[in-house]
Scaffold this motif. Structure first.
Motif, short mmCIF file in Angstrom:
data_model
loop_
_atom_site.label_atom_id
_atom_site.label_comp_id
_atom_site.label_asym_id
_atom_site.label_seq_id
_atom_site.Cartn_x
_atom_site.Cartn_y
_atom_site.Cartn_z
N ASP A 41 -9.56 6.47 -2.82
CA ASP A 41 -9.42 5.05 -2.48
C ASP A 41 -9.83 5.49 -0.72
O ASP A 41 -11.03 4.79 -0.55
CB ASP A 41 -8.36 4.62 -2.19
CG ASP A 41 -7.93 4.27 -3.91
OD1 ASP A 41 -8.83 3.68 -4.92
OD2 ASP A 41 -6.86 3.95 -4.24
N TYR A 98 -9.56 -1.30 4.79
CA TYR A 98 -8.83 -0.52 4.45
C TYR A 98 -8.34 0.53 5.25
O TYR A 98 -7.29 0.81 4.81
CB TYR A 98 -9.72 -0.27 2.72
CG TYR A 98 -9.25 0.57 2.15
CD1 TYR A 98 -8.05 0.22 1.27
CD2 TYR A 98 -8.39 1.92 2.11
CE1 TYR A 98 -7.09 0.98 0.62
CE2 TYR A 98 -8.33 3.42 1.58
CZ TYR A 98 -6.90 2.43 0.78
OH TYR A 98 -5.98 3.51 0.03
N SER A 119 -2.58 3.38 -3.64
CA SER A 119 -3.32 3.89 -3.37
C SER A 119 -3.45 4.84 -3.46
O SER A 119 -2.69 6.40 -3.27
CB SER A 119 -3.26 3.56 -1.73
OG SER A 119 -4.20 3.68 -1.52
N LEU A 162 1.29 -0.85 0.05
CA LEU A 162 0.21 -0.16 -0.36
C LEU A 162 0.60 1.28 -0.02
O LEU A 162 1.37 1.48 1.04
CB LEU A 162 -0.47 0.41 1.26
CG LEU A 162 -1.73 1.08 1.04
CD1 LEU A 162 -3.38 0.97 0.35
CD2 LEU A 162 -2.63 1.05 2.53
#
Length: 120
Positions: free
Chosen positions: A36, A48, A32, A27
């Protein structure tokens, strides 16, 4: 002895070939965006959100390691990181989470009375 050296050379040569095909998962800047983050908050995607906050905490910790002890920042609580991401991402919804983490780091430095530059 020469067989050992030949075996070592073969292993190193093969490891380079495997490394080229390795899949990198993470990530960060390439993965990202603030969009998002905003979507995860709206949909209450806790996994997330946790992943993003943990990544930011790791990023902030990593930035601290490039500093002398008297120039390190105190890391904020998860709830503070979430609020800062909410604010920064609202201002730049298409920006990468990495960029917002840099902004966050700079703001935390200033709030804590540290030099505002990133790499000193």
């Amino acid at each position: 002895m020469s067989k050992i050296v030949a075996a070592a050379v073969a292993v190193f040569a093969m490891s380079g070939a495997f490394a080229q095909d390795a899949v990198v998962v993470g990530l960060g800047a390439q993965d990202s965006s603030c969009g998002d983050w905003i979507k995860a908050r709206r949909e209450q995607n806790k996994l997330y959100q946790l992943s993003a906050v943990l990544w930011v905490q790791g990023f902030l910790s990593g930035m601290n390691t490039a500093r002398k002890a008297d120039q390190m920042i105190n890391l904020p609580a998860s709830s503070v990181i979430e609020a800062m991401l909410d604010n920064e991402c609202a201002n730049s919804p298409t920006g990468p989470l990495f960029s917002q983490s840099l902004v966050m780091y700079g703001k935390l430095r200033i709030e804590q009375g540290k030099k505002p530059d990133l790499l000193r």
